[in-house]
Design a protein around this motif. Sequence first.
Motif, PDB file in Angstrom:
ATOM      1  N   SER A   8       0.827  -1.204   0.000  1.00  0.00           N
ATOM      2  CA  SER A   8       0.000   0.000   0.000  1.00  0.00           C
ATOM      3  C   SER A   8       0.862   1.255   0.000  1.00  0.00           C
ATOM      4  O   SER A   8       0.583   2.216  -0.735  1.00  0.00           O
ATOM      5  CB  SER A   8      -0.917   0.003   1.227  1.00  0.00           C
ATOM      6  N   ASN A  56       1.853   4.146  -3.307  1.00  0.00           N
ATOM      7  CA  ASN A  56       1.683   5.597  -3.197  1.00  0.00           C
ATOM      8  C   ASN A  56       3.024   6.335  -3.115  1.00  0.00           C
ATOM      9  O   ASN A  56       3.106   7.443  -2.586  1.00  0.00           O
ATOM     10  CB  ASN A  56       0.818   5.918  -1.975  1.00  0.00           C
ATOM     11  N   SER A  80      -0.945   9.449  14.662  1.00  0.00           N
ATOM     12  CA  SER A  80      -2.252   8.870  14.389  1.00  0.00           C
ATOM     13  C   SER A  80      -2.345   7.511  15.078  1.00  0.00           C
ATOM     14  O   SER A  80      -1.344   6.967  15.543  1.00  0.00           O
ATOM     15  CB  SER A  80      -2.485   8.709  12.888  1.00  0.00           C
ATOM     16  N   ASP A  85      -6.352   1.123   1.951  1.00  0.00           N
ATOM     17  CA  ASP A  85      -5.295   1.912   1.313  1.00  0.00           C
ATOM     18  C   ASP A  85      -5.473   3.400   1.595  1.00  0.00           C
ATOM     19  O   ASP A  85      -4.505   4.120   1.850  1.00  0.00           O
ATOM     20  CB  ASP A  85      -5.286   1.676  -0.193  1.00  0.00           C
ATOM     21  N   ILE A  86      -6.724   3.853   1.553  1.00  0.00           N
ATOM     22  CA  ILE A  86      -6.967   5.287   1.770  1.00  0.00           C
ATOM     23  C   ILE A  86      -6.706   5.661   3.230  1.00  0.00           C
ATOM     24  O   ILE A  86      -6.239   6.773   3.514  1.00  0.00           O
ATOM     25  CB  ILE A  86      -8.394   5.688   1.338  1.00  0.00           C
ATOM     26  N   ASP A  87      -6.969   4.747   4.171  1.00  0.00           N
ATOM     27  CA  ASP A  87      -6.632   4.998   5.583  1.00  0.00           C
ATOM     28  C   ASP A  87      -5.139   5.236   5.737  1.00  0.00           C
ATOM     29  O   ASP A  87      -4.704   6.196   6.386  1.00  0.00           O
ATOM     30  CB  ASP A  87      -7.027   3.801   6.468  1.00  0.00           C
ATOM     31  N   PHE A 119      -2.802   5.914   3.349  1.00  0.00           N
ATOM     32  CA  PHE A 119      -2.318   7.073   2.587  1.00  0.00           C
ATOM     33  C   PHE A 119      -2.633   8.377   3.313  1.00  0.00           C
ATOM     34  O   PHE A 119      -1.766   9.232   3.483  1.00  0.00           O
ATOM     35  CB  PHE A 119      -2.946   7.084   1.195  1.00  0.00           C
ATOM     36  N   THR A 120      -3.882   8.526   3.759  1.00  0.00           N
ATOM     37  CA  THR A 120      -4.295   9.777   4.409  1.00  0.00           C
ATOM     38  C   THR A 120      -3.510  10.034   5.685  1.00  0.00           C
ATOM     39  O   THR A 120      -3.010  11.145   5.918  1.00  0.00           O
ATOM     40  CB  THR A 120      -5.801   9.733   4.728  1.00  0.00           C
ATOM     41  N   ASN A 121      -3.386   9.015   6.521  1.00  0.00           N
ATOM     42  CA  ASN A 121      -2.721   9.207   7.812  1.00  0.00           C
ATOM     43  C   ASN A 121      -1.209   9.387   7.677  1.00  0.00           C
ATOM     44  O   ASN A 121      -0.613  10.162   8.425  1.00  0.00           O
ATOM     45  CB  ASN A 121      -3.046   8.041   8.744  1.00  0.00           C
ATOM     46  N   LYS A 147       0.291  10.756   5.023  1.00  0.00           N
ATOM     47  CA  LYS A 147       0.480  12.102   4.483  1.00  0.00           C
ATOM     48  C   LYS A 147       0.301  13.165   5.562  1.00  0.00           C
ATOM     49  O   LYS A 147       1.068  14.134   5.639  1.00  0.00           O
ATOM     50  CB  LYS A 147      -0.498  12.351   3.336  1.00  0.00           C
ATOM     51  N   LEU A 148      -0.690  12.994   6.417  1.00  0.00           N
ATOM     52  CA  LEU A 148      -0.911  13.954   7.498  1.00  0.00           C
ATOM     53  C   LEU A 148       0.243  13.943   8.498  1.00  0.00           C
ATOM     54  O   LEU A 148       0.687  15.002   8.961  1.00  0.00           O
ATOM     55  CB  LEU A 148      -2.222  13.636   8.217  1.00  0.00           C
TER      56      LEU A 148
END
Length: 231
Positions: A20, A24, A99, A107-109, A111-113, A115-116
């Motif tokens: 994952s 990205n 986080s 995957d979106i969980d 990627f988002t965390n 990046k943040l």
Amino acid sequence: MENILIVEDNFLIAQDLKQSLEKNNFCVVAIVDNAEEAILIINKDKIDLIIIDIVINGKINGIDLAEIITLNYQIPFIYLTSNSDKKTIAKALKHQPKSYLIKPFTDIDIFTNVKLALANKPKNETKKASSSIIIKVNGEYLKINFKDVLFINSEGNYLKFKTAQNEYVVRMKFKDLATKTPVYITQVHKSYFVNLHKVSLFKASYLNLDGVKLPIGRTFKNTVHEMLKNI
């Protein structure tokens, strides 16, 4: 490309996480399943973010590893765990993760965390390889080379720097010291940092520096032993 270390004891989950991240455009430097190997990687490579499972192999769990990272390296980290009970979460949050992700993840969980976490990382949040420190003693400023330090002892809001010839007491806290020391000046106990190059003998619960016997805390024991073996 940011470098990420994964500390996860489940092989399949670790591989899913690696895929994952790489999809990205993140670089997974290594996957390890215990704190001792994680510390060795941190000391060897440039790490921008660590993803830590709370339950990992070895005597040091993920929360204890997070404490070591917070005190000694200031590298941002994310918890990844299947444990969502309030008591565990409260203990884990004490070390200020970027986080806290509950398995199973998407995957979106991830990627988002990630990046943040990286976006909120201060530029000076990595460990500095300082060779010396300036302290104020009796109204005068003194430069101490870390290579000359035997150990540093915490006494409330004060630190005692001990060298072979002298000792200096200054108003400073451990959390402020941790960002200034080189890797070989490392924490071995809640009250002590030591110069690993000065250790002449070490056993399970203590080490010896220039005839001075100092305790090794349970949280730090395995990591300290591994670091000493590799000096």
